[in-house]
Design a protein around this motif. Structure first.
Motif, PDB file in Angstrom:
ATOM      1  N   ILE A   1      -7.475   4.695   1.306  1.00  0.00           N
ATOM      2  CA  ILE A   1      -7.963   3.137   1.187  1.00  0.00           C
ATOM      3  C   ILE A   1      -7.968   2.658   2.593  1.00  0.00           C
ATOM      4  N   GLN A   2      -6.716   3.043   3.330  1.00  0.00           N
ATOM      5  CA  GLN A   2      -6.699   2.422   4.598  1.00  0.00           C
ATOM      6  C   GLN A   2      -7.765   3.091   5.743  1.00  0.00           C
ATOM      7  N   LYS A   3      -8.008   4.200   5.374  1.00  0.00           N
ATOM      8  CA  LYS A   3      -9.065   4.986   6.412  1.00  0.00           C
ATOM      9  C   LYS A   3     -10.522   4.319   5.914  1.00  0.00           C
ATOM     10  N   LEU A   4     -10.756   3.949   4.573  1.00  0.00           N
ATOM     11  CA  LEU A   4     -11.958   3.353   4.257  1.00  0.00           C
ATOM     12  C   LEU A   4     -11.917   1.779   5.018  1.00  0.00           C
ATOM     13  N   LEU A   5     -10.847   1.018   5.189  1.00  0.00           N
ATOM     14  CA  LEU A   5     -10.564  -0.006   5.581  1.00  0.00           C
ATOM     15  C   LEU A   5     -10.936   0.160   7.006  1.00  0.00           C
ATOM     16  N   GLY A   6     -10.583   1.089   7.598  1.00  0.00           N
ATOM     17  CA  GLY A   6     -10.949   1.347   8.923  1.00  0.00           C
ATOM     18  C   GLY A   6      -9.593   0.712   9.912  1.00  0.00           C
ATOM     19  N   SER A   7      -8.640   0.715   9.354  1.00  0.00           N
ATOM     20  CA  SER A   7      -7.269  -0.194  10.327  1.00  0.00           C
ATOM     21  C   SER A   7      -6.838   0.604  11.365  1.00  0.00           C
ATOM     22  N   ASP A   8      -6.313   0.234  12.361  1.00  0.00           N
ATOM     23  CA  ASP A   8      -6.022   1.012  13.687  1.00  0.00           C
ATOM     24  C   ASP A   8      -4.798   1.551  13.421  1.00  0.00           C
ATOM     25  N   ILE A   9      -3.778   0.540  12.821  1.00  0.00           N
ATOM     26  CA  ILE A   9      -2.516   1.193  12.437  1.00  0.00           C
ATOM     27  C   ILE A   9      -2.215   1.066  10.926  1.00  0.00           C
ATOM     28  N   VAL A  10      -2.109   2.592  10.357  1.00  0.00           N
ATOM     29  CA  VAL A  10      -1.859   2.788   8.910  1.00  0.00           C
ATOM     30  C   VAL A  10      -0.358   2.718   8.681  1.00  0.00           C
ATOM     31  N   MET A  11      -0.064   2.276   7.594  1.00  0.00           N
ATOM     32  CA  MET A  11       1.473   2.453   7.213  1.00  0.00           C
ATOM     33  C   MET A  11       1.498   3.281   6.092  1.00  0.00           C
ATOM     34  N   CYS A  12       2.763   4.369   6.183  1.00  0.00           N
ATOM     35  CA  CYS A  12       2.916   5.359   4.925  1.00  0.00           C
ATOM     36  C   CYS A  12       3.111   4.396   3.618  1.00  0.00           C
ATOM     37  N   PHE A  13       2.913   5.115   2.667  1.00  0.00           N
ATOM     38  CA  PHE A  13       3.262   4.494   1.436  1.00  0.00           C
ATOM     39  C   PHE A  13       4.601   4.854   1.027  1.00  0.00           C
ATOM     40  N   ASP A  14       5.251   3.787   0.702  1.00  0.00           N
ATOM     41  CA  ASP A  14       6.755   3.765   0.267  1.00  0.00           C
ATOM     42  C   ASP A  14       7.218   3.085  -0.955  1.00  0.00           C
ATOM     43  N   GLU A  15       8.284   3.245  -1.385  1.00  0.00           N
ATOM     44  CA  GLU A  15       8.906   2.361  -2.460  1.00  0.00           C
ATOM     45  C   GLU A  15      10.240   1.431  -1.794  1.00  0.00           C
ATOM     46  N   CYS A  16       9.830   0.195  -2.114  1.00  0.00           N
ATOM     47  CA  CYS A  16      10.981  -0.485  -1.746  1.00  0.00           C
ATOM     48  C   CYS A  16      11.842  -1.370  -2.914  1.00  0.00           C
ATOM     49  N   PRO A  17      13.151  -0.798  -3.030  1.00  0.00           N
ATOM     50  CA  PRO A  17      13.616  -1.407  -4.165  1.00  0.00           C
ATOM     51  C   PRO A  17      14.114  -2.760  -3.686  1.00  0.00           C
ATOM     52  N   ALA A  18      14.118  -3.884  -4.578  1.00  0.00           N
ATOM     53  CA  ALA A  18      14.581  -5.435  -4.317  1.00  0.00           C
ATOM     54  C   ALA A  18      16.103  -5.112  -4.088  1.00  0.00           C
ATOM     55  N   LEU A  19      16.653  -5.846  -3.079  1.00  0.00           N
ATOM     56  CA  LEU A  19      18.199  -5.883  -3.201  1.00  0.00           C
ATOM     57  C   LEU A  19      18.711  -7.317  -3.661  1.00  0.00           C
TER      58      LEU A  19
ATOM     59  N   GLY B   1      16.794   2.638   3.097  1.00  0.00           N
ATOM     60  CA  GLY B   1      18.150   2.527   3.143  1.00  0.00           C
ATOM     61  C   GLY B   1      18.928   1.682   2.732  1.00  0.00           C
ATOM     62  N   GLY B   2      18.198   0.495   2.614  1.00  0.00           N
ATOM     63  CA  GLY B   2      18.982  -0.900   1.974  1.00  0.00           C
ATOM     64  C   GLY B   2      19.765  -1.359   3.194  1.00  0.00           C
ATOM     65  N   VAL B   3      20.973  -1.728   2.871  1.00  0.00           N
ATOM     66  CA  VAL B   3      22.184  -2.291   4.004  1.00  0.00           C
ATOM     67  C   VAL B   3      23.208  -0.999   4.193  1.00  0.00           C
ATOM     68  N   THR B   4      22.747   0.063   3.749  1.00  0.00           N
ATOM     69  CA  THR B   4      23.878   1.260   4.059  1.00  0.00           C
ATOM     70  C   THR B   4      23.472   2.302   5.230  1.00  0.00           C
ATOM     71  N   GLU B   5      24.331   2.221   6.127  1.00  0.00           N
ATOM     72  CA  GLU B   5      24.155   2.744   7.492  1.00  0.00           C
ATOM     73  C   GLU B   5      23.885   4.209   7.056  1.00  0.00           C
ATOM     74  N   HIS B   6      24.576   4.986   6.548  1.00  0.00           N
ATOM     75  CA  HIS B   6      24.327   6.502   6.294  1.00  0.00           C
ATOM     76  C   HIS B   6      23.037   6.877   5.604  1.00  0.00           C
ATOM     77  N   LEU B   7      22.689   5.885   4.720  1.00  0.00           N
ATOM     78  CA  LEU B   7      21.274   6.156   4.002  1.00  0.00           C
ATOM     79  C   LEU B   7      20.211   5.747   5.189  1.00  0.00           C
ATOM     80  N   ARG B   8      20.485   4.610   5.960  1.00  0.00           N
ATOM     81  CA  ARG B   8      19.512   4.548   7.063  1.00  0.00           C
ATOM     82  C   ARG B   8      19.206   5.714   8.076  1.00  0.00           C
ATOM     83  N   ALA B   9      20.787   6.462   8.409  1.00  0.00           N
ATOM     84  CA  ALA B   9      20.512   7.374   9.128  1.00  0.00           C
ATOM     85  C   ALA B   9      19.700   8.587   8.742  1.00  0.00           C
TER      86      ALA B   9
END
Length: 375
Positions: A133-151, A190-198
Motif C-alpha cells: 500500500i505504501q509503495k502504491l501511495l509513493g511515500s518517501d518514508i515508509v513505516m514498518c507494520f507493527d502492533e502497538c498495545p495500549a498502555l 517495549g512499553g515503559v520497560t527498559e530491558h524490552l526497549r533494549a
C-alpha cells in the motif's frame, strides 16, 4: 538521483540538529510533520502548509487504503500528485489505527483482519500488504507494520507484542526490497520497560533500517512516563540515523523530546485544536470560544508573523468561531501550525549555537506567564 541520507550538523547535550536529504527535498531536523490523514491537512491548502515552514507531511495508510483506496491513488499518479504536495511524505503503517479505530479486529502471526470503521467492509493488513500500500501511495518514508498495545499493559503482554512487531519488522524489510530514494523506518516497541526497549532496539539494528521510530508512547502513559522512556530509548538507536517519536504532541512534549535526542515528530494536535477553537501561543493556550475575546482588537499573539495574527483580531476569531464559519478553523489551524514550526526553527537555531538550555528556559518562562491580561 539524490538518495535518502541523514547528516547531523550540531549537537547540544542529547539534542541534535541536522538534515534528512530525499529526492523530493531536504527535511530540517528537528522536524515537526503536520498530519494529512486523508491526503489533506484539514482546513489548509498545501501551499499554506509549506508557508508555515513544514518540510514534510504525514499521510495515513489505514485511512487512505479504505478511502479512496491505494490502487486508485496509484492510478491517479500517486499521493504527491493526488494531494498537490511535491515535497516529502511519510506514511504510517496503519497498525496503530487498526488497533484504535477498526472494529472486530483479529490479530494473528500473519497480520490483522478487521472491519472498516467507515462501512464495515472486511480487510486484511499484513506487513507485506502495508509495504504494498505504501509503495502504491509513493511515500518517501515508509513505516514498518507493527502492533502497538495500549498502555497500561503488563510486561508479558508488552513483551509478546514487541517480539511480534520485531518479526513483522523483518517481514516489512523483506517486502520493502530495494527502492532507491525511498526509506524504510523500523519502530521500537517495549512499553515503559527498559530491558524490552533494549531488546527491541537490538533486533531492529540487526535488521537495519534507514531511520528508527520510538513507538508505543503518547498512548495514555502520561508525560512523566514518556520522558522516562526517552531518557534512555533514543540512545539505544544508531546515532547516524533519524529518530522519530510517533504521535507527539503538545509544545512542551516536543521540546522535552528534542532535549532527549528525538529528530522527528508528528501530531494532529495543532490542526485538531484549530478546528475546536483552541490556539497555541508562546504564552500558552487560548480558548477563542471564551466571551473575554468578544471585544478584543488584539491578535492572538503580538509577536507572531502568521497571516492570522497579522490580519485578524481575537474579536473576529471569536465571532467566526461562534458563527461556525469555515474560516475559523482555517485561521486557527494556520496559526497553530506556524507556531509549531516556529518552535522547531527556534530549537534548530539554539542547538546549532550551543544554547539549547537557555532557549528551553525561556520557552517555559514565557508559557508560564499565561495569556495576556483581559482588556
Amino acid at each position: 538521483m539524490t538518495r535518502f541520507s541523514f547528516s547531523l550538523t550540531a549537537t547540544d547535550g542529547a539534542a541534535r540538529t541536522g538534515v534528512i536529504s530525499t529526492p523530493r527535498g531536504d527535511i530540517r531536523t528537528p522536524a515537526f510533520m503536520p498530519v494529512g490523514t486523508a491526503a489533506t491537512v484539514k482546513a489548509m491548502m498545501p501551499d499554506s502548509v509549506r508557508a508555515t515552514g513544514a518540510d514534510i507531511l504525514l499521510g495515513n495508510t489505514y485511512h487512505l487504503m479504505l478511502r479512496p483506496g491505494a490502487e486508485r491513488i496509484a492510478r491517479l499518479g500517486g499521493l504527491h500528485k493526488f494531494m498537490n504536495w511535491d515535497r516529502p511524505i511519510l506514511t504510517d503503517s496503519g497498525g496503530f489505527q487498526v488497533m484504535s479505530l477498526a472494529e472486530l479486529r483479529k490479530l494473528t502471526e500473519k497480520g490483522v483482519t478487521f472491519r472498516s470503521h467507515i462501512d464495515g467492509s472486511k480487510h486484511e493488513l499484513t506487513p507485506e500488504r502495508s509495504m504494498e500500500i505504501q509503495k502504491l501511495l509513493g511515500s518517501d518514508i515508509v513505516m514498518c507494520f507493527d502492533e502497538c498495545p495500549a498502555l497500561p499493559a503488563d510486561d508479558k503482554r508488552v513483551a509478546e507484542s514487541m517480539r511480534l512487531s520485531m518479526r513483522w519488522a523483518q517481514r516489512s524489510r523483506d517486502a520493502f526490497g530495494d527502492r532507491p530514494g525511498h526509506a524504510l523506518f523500523g519502530i521500537m516497541q517495549g512499553g515503559v520497560t527498559e530491558h524490552l526497549r533494549a531488546e527491541s532496539a537490538e533486533a531492529l539494528t540487526v535488521i537495519g533500517f534507514d531511520g528508527y521510530a520510538v513507538g508505543g508512547l503518547a498512548v495514555g502513559e502520561g508525560q512523566e512516563a514518556m520522558f522516562g522512556v526517552l531518557d534512555y530509548a533514543p540512545a539505544m538507536l544508531p546515532t547516524d540515523k533519524p529518530r522519530y517519536l510517533m504521535g507527539v504532541g503538545k509544545p512542551d512534549d516536543i521540546v522535552g523530546a528534542v532535549k532527549r535526542g528525538i529528530d522527528m515528530m508528528d501530531c494532529v494536535l495543532p490542526s485538531r485544536s484549530g478546528r475546536t477553537g483552541q490556539a497555541w501561543t508562546r504564552r500558552g493556550q487560548v480558548n477563542i470560544k471564551n466571551a473575554r475575546h468578544a471585544d478584543d482588537p488584539r491578535p492572538l499573539d503580538e509577536d507572531c508573523s502568521c497571516p492570522t495574527c497579522q490580519g485578524y483580531s481575537r474579536a473576529y476569531l471569536h465571532h467566526v468561531f461562534r458563527a461556525q464559519e469555515m474560516i475559523s478553523g482555517m485561521l486557527l489551524t494556520w496559526h497553530n501550525l506556524h507556531y509549531y514550526q516556529e518552535i522547531m526553527q527556534g530549537m534548530r537555531d539554539a542547538i546549532a549555537q550551543g544554547r539549547f538550555a537557555d532557549w528551553e528556559v525561556d520557552f517555559h518562562r514565557q508559557r508560564e506567564m499565561g495569556d495576556i491580561e483581559k482588556l
